[in-house]
Design a protein around this motif. Structure first.
Motif, PDB file in Angstrom:
ATOM      1  N   GLN A 199       0.831  -1.202   0.000  1.00  0.00           N
ATOM      2  CA  GLN A 199       0.000   0.000   0.000  1.00  0.00           C
ATOM      3  C   GLN A 199       0.865   1.253   0.000  1.00  0.00           C
ATOM      4  O   GLN A 199       0.585   2.219  -0.718  1.00  0.00           O
ATOM      5  N   ALA A 200       1.923   1.250   0.797  1.00  0.00           N
ATOM      6  CA  ALA A 200       2.798   2.417   0.872  1.00  0.00           C
ATOM      7  C   ALA A 200       3.391   2.741  -0.491  1.00  0.00           C
ATOM      8  O   ALA A 200       3.518   3.910  -0.880  1.00  0.00           O
ATOM      9  N   GLU A 201       3.743   1.701  -1.253  1.00  0.00           N
ATOM     10  CA  GLU A 201       4.303   1.926  -2.582  1.00  0.00           C
ATOM     11  C   GLU A 201       3.306   2.595  -3.519  1.00  0.00           C
ATOM     12  O   GLU A 201       3.691   3.321  -4.438  1.00  0.00           O
ATOM     13  N   SER A 202       2.039   2.363  -3.304  1.00  0.00           N
ATOM     14  CA  SER A 202       1.031   2.937  -4.204  1.00  0.00           C
ATOM     15  C   SER A 202       0.966   4.451  -4.087  1.00  0.00           C
ATOM     16  O   SER A 202       0.382   5.117  -4.953  1.00  0.00           O
ATOM     17  N   PHE A 203       1.560   5.018  -3.045  1.00  0.00           N
ATOM     18  CA  PHE A 203       1.539   6.466  -2.840  1.00  0.00           C
ATOM     19  C   PHE A 203       2.705   7.179  -3.521  1.00  0.00           C
ATOM     20  O   PHE A 203       2.879   8.381  -3.367  1.00  0.00           O
ATOM     21  N   SER A 204       3.501   6.453  -4.290  1.00  0.00           N
ATOM     22  CA  SER A 204       4.509   7.098  -5.131  1.00  0.00           C
ATOM     23  C   SER A 204       3.813   8.018  -6.122  1.00  0.00           C
ATOM     24  O   SER A 204       2.798   7.650  -6.736  1.00  0.00           O
ATOM     25  N   LEU A 205       4.345   9.215  -6.320  1.00  0.00           N
ATOM     26  CA  LEU A 205       3.744  10.132  -7.287  1.00  0.00           C
ATOM     27  C   LEU A 205       3.887   9.613  -8.718  1.00  0.00           C
ATOM     28  O   LEU A 205       3.241  10.144  -9.634  1.00  0.00           O
ATOM     29  N   ALA A 206       4.697   8.573  -8.918  1.00  0.00           N
ATOM     30  CA  ALA A 206       4.758   7.923 -10.231  1.00  0.00           C
ATOM     31  C   ALA A 206       3.443   7.224 -10.556  1.00  0.00           C
ATOM     32  O   ALA A 206       3.163   6.936 -11.723  1.00  0.00           O
ATOM     33  N   ASN A 207       2.634   6.937  -9.537  1.00  0.00           N
ATOM     34  CA  ASN A 207       1.366   6.223  -9.680  1.00  0.00           C
ATOM     35  C   ASN A 207       0.172   7.171  -9.546  1.00  0.00           C
ATOM     36  O   ASN A 207      -0.943   6.745  -9.285  1.00  0.00           O
ATOM     37  N   VAL A 208       0.406   8.463  -9.755  1.00  0.00           N
ATOM     38  CA  VAL A 208      -0.606   9.481  -9.465  1.00  0.00           C
ATOM     39  C   VAL A 208      -0.794  10.383 -10.681  1.00  0.00           C
ATOM     40  O   VAL A 208       0.161  10.683 -11.407  1.00  0.00           O
ATOM     41  N   VAL A 209      -2.030  10.821 -10.894  1.00  0.00           N
ATOM     42  CA  VAL A 209      -2.326  11.849 -11.893  1.00  0.00           C
ATOM     43  C   VAL A 209      -3.185  12.928 -11.237  1.00  0.00           C
ATOM     44  O   VAL A 209      -3.882  12.660 -10.252  1.00  0.00           O
ATOM     45  N   PRO A 210      -3.146  14.156 -11.753  1.00  0.00           N
ATOM     46  CA  PRO A 210      -4.062  15.187 -11.240  1.00  0.00           C
ATOM     47  C   PRO A 210      -5.498  14.806 -11.594  1.00  0.00           C
ATOM     48  O   PRO A 210      -5.826  14.606 -12.761  1.00  0.00           O
ATOM     49  N   GLN A 211      -6.341  14.704 -10.576  1.00  0.00           N
ATOM     50  CA  GLN A 211      -7.704  14.220 -10.798  1.00  0.00           C
ATOM     51  C   GLN A 211      -8.711  15.133 -10.109  1.00  0.00           C
ATOM     52  O   GLN A 211      -8.525  15.543  -8.957  1.00  0.00           O
ATOM     53  N   ALA A 212      -9.785  15.438 -10.815  1.00  0.00           N
ATOM     54  CA  ALA A 212     -10.868  16.227 -10.228  1.00  0.00           C
ATOM     55  C   ALA A 212     -11.420  15.494  -9.010  1.00  0.00           C
ATOM     56  O   ALA A 212     -11.634  14.280  -9.047  1.00  0.00           O
ATOM     57  N   SER A 213     -11.648  16.221  -7.937  1.00  0.00           N
ATOM     58  CA  SER A 213     -12.122  15.597  -6.696  1.00  0.00           C
ATOM     59  C   SER A 213     -13.414  14.820  -6.914  1.00  0.00           C
ATOM     60  O   SER A 213     -13.587  13.714  -6.399  1.00  0.00           O
ATOM     61  N   ALA A 214     -14.342  15.400  -7.685  1.00  0.00           N
ATOM     62  CA  ALA A 214     -15.626  14.741  -7.898  1.00  0.00           C
ATOM     63  C   ALA A 214     -15.470  13.427  -8.650  1.00  0.00           C
ATOM     64  O   ALA A 214     -16.237  12.487  -8.457  1.00  0.00           O
ATOM     65  N   SER A 215     -14.464  13.345  -9.515  1.00  0.00           N
ATOM     66  CA  SER A 215     -14.177  12.090 -10.211  1.00  0.00           C
ATOM     67  C   SER A 215     -13.525  11.095  -9.260  1.00  0.00           C
ATOM     68  O   SER A 215     -13.963   9.948  -9.127  1.00  0.00           O
ATOM     69  N   ASN A 216     -12.484  11.542  -8.586  1.00  0.00           N
ATOM     70  CA  ASN A 216     -11.711  10.672  -7.704  1.00  0.00           C
ATOM     71  C   ASN A 216     -12.567  10.049  -6.614  1.00  0.00           C
ATOM     72  O   ASN A 216     -12.395   8.869  -6.276  1.00  0.00           O
ATOM     73  N   ARG A 217     -13.502  10.818  -6.090  1.00  0.00           N
ATOM     74  CA  ARG A 217     -14.265  10.371  -4.919  1.00  0.00           C
ATOM     75  C   ARG A 217     -15.642   9.803  -5.262  1.00  0.00           C
ATOM     76  O   ARG A 217     -16.319   9.277  -4.376  1.00  0.00           O
ATOM     77  N   ARG A 218     -16.021   9.886  -6.537  1.00  0.00           N
ATOM     78  CA  ARG A 218     -17.331   9.354  -6.929  1.00  0.00           C
ATOM     79  C   ARG A 218     -17.175   8.351  -8.061  1.00  0.00           C
ATOM     80  O   ARG A 218     -16.936   7.174  -7.826  1.00  0.00           O
ATOM     81  N   MET A 219     -17.346   8.801  -9.316  1.00  0.00           N
ATOM     82  CA  MET A 219     -17.391   7.859 -10.433  1.00  0.00           C
ATOM     83  C   MET A 219     -16.169   6.954 -10.472  1.00  0.00           C
ATOM     84  O   MET A 219     -16.283   5.732 -10.636  1.00  0.00           O
TER      85      MET A 219
END
Length: 314
Positions: free
Chosen positions: A140-160
């Motif tokens: 789980q800790a590895e999943s928090f690498s910014l290599a695994n992240v994109v800028p995402q709209a909050s409404a998208s990230n937390r809903r759909m």
């Protein structure tokens, strides 16, 4: 299913001239690997479907997922997982207890920075391989690498998008094993960058392959729109510029399997399934819409392929 008239030639100008096949390890990773066989199985590493490019890519192998990143976008182009029912069930008891971190394996000028998502940013740090998929604290800790992240709209990230992630885990429990590849797609007509550095996806996609059953992909907009599409792997490769399962049999590539409808959280409304042409026919609006409100933009037909050079060159 209708196939949007995206420009194949534009893809070739978009990603990277030399794609590195070397796989490194992140700060938390156990050991280096050359091809992440525990992630890809017999499917092979996802392939960026370009013939020419500008920039560089880098592959990273973690315990529970693998990514390929681009210097042009400073995001991953894809993030791959091998989800099993056992792992998904175990992940339910793992508390979310990790912090985002910059990926030290990516050269400093080429990587996303924590400060990019600093105060004033209206976008979430959206996981591609979600932390809720991983059965132990180290993974789980590895999943928090910014290599695994994109800028995402909050409404998208937390809903759909959260609903799509939940349904993908449900499929892993029901089938026992699913291979999953997740990534961003960019529209040059709507090109924007976070902090002037990180390309903001116009869409997000998640491809799912169930051995012996079939394959398909979800596509959703990176905004509050409560819509999603389901497409074949062949259509996704043409749309997003990434082939998630290069060795997939043609019969699985051309006809999408039935994917579970995105599972809403208690008290939230289910998303609306539309075809890809409808999903891409309006301008993405990243400001928060009321949950039940559908967008009222004037319809326009998108005519540009994700990963167009104009997106990546700025």
């Amino acid at each position: 299913m209708h196939k949007p008239p995206f420009l194949a030639a534009a893809v070739a100008a978009a990603i990277c001239a030399s794609v590195s096949n070397a796989v490194s390890t992140a700060a938390y990773a156990k050991a280096p690997s050359t091809d992440c066989p525990h992630i890809f199985g017999t499917n092979s590493q996802p392939r960026v479907t370009v013939t020419a490019a500008t920039g560089r890519t880098q592959s990273l192998c973690f315990r529970g997922y693998a990514v390929q990143t681009s210097t042009a976008t400073r995001t991953a182009l894809w993030s791959a997982e091998n989800l099993t029912a056992q792992a998904v069930l175990a992940a339910r008891s793992v508390p979310r207890d990790s912090d985002f971190y910059e990926e030290a394996e990516i050269p400093t000028p080429d990587r996303a920075r924590l400060s990019d998502y600093g105060r004033g940013s209206s976008l979430d740090r959206g996981h591609l391989a979600p932390s809720g998929d991983f059965p132990d604290l180290a993974s789980q800790a590895e999943s928090f690498s910014l290599a695994n992240v994109v800028p995402q709209a909050s409404a998208s990230n937390r809903r759909m998008w959260s609903h799509i992630e939940t349904s993908t885990r449900r499929m892993a429990r029901e089938y026992g094993q699913v291979f999953v590849v997740t990534g961003p797609a960019f529209d040059a007509a709507q090109a924007t960058r976070l902090n002037g550095r990180i390309s903001i996806p116009t869409y997000l996609w998640k491809a799912v392959y169930v051995p012996g059953v079939g394959a398909a992909a979800y596509v959703a907009r990176n905004d509050a729109t409560p819509w999603y599409a389901v497409v074949s792997i062949a259509e996704l490769a043409a749309f997003a510029g990434v082939d998630p399962f290069p060795r997939l049999d043609k019969v699985y590539r051309d006809a999408p399997m039935t994917l579970l409808a995105p599972t809403p959280h208690p008290g939230e409304k289910a998303g609306r399934k539309v075809n890809l042409a409808t999903l891409t026919a309006t301008a993405v609006e990243r400001s928060a819409l009321p949950e039940a409100q559908e967008p009222r933009h004037a319809f326009r037909q998108s005519s540009v392929l994700p990963f167009v050079g104009a997106v990546l060159a700025h």
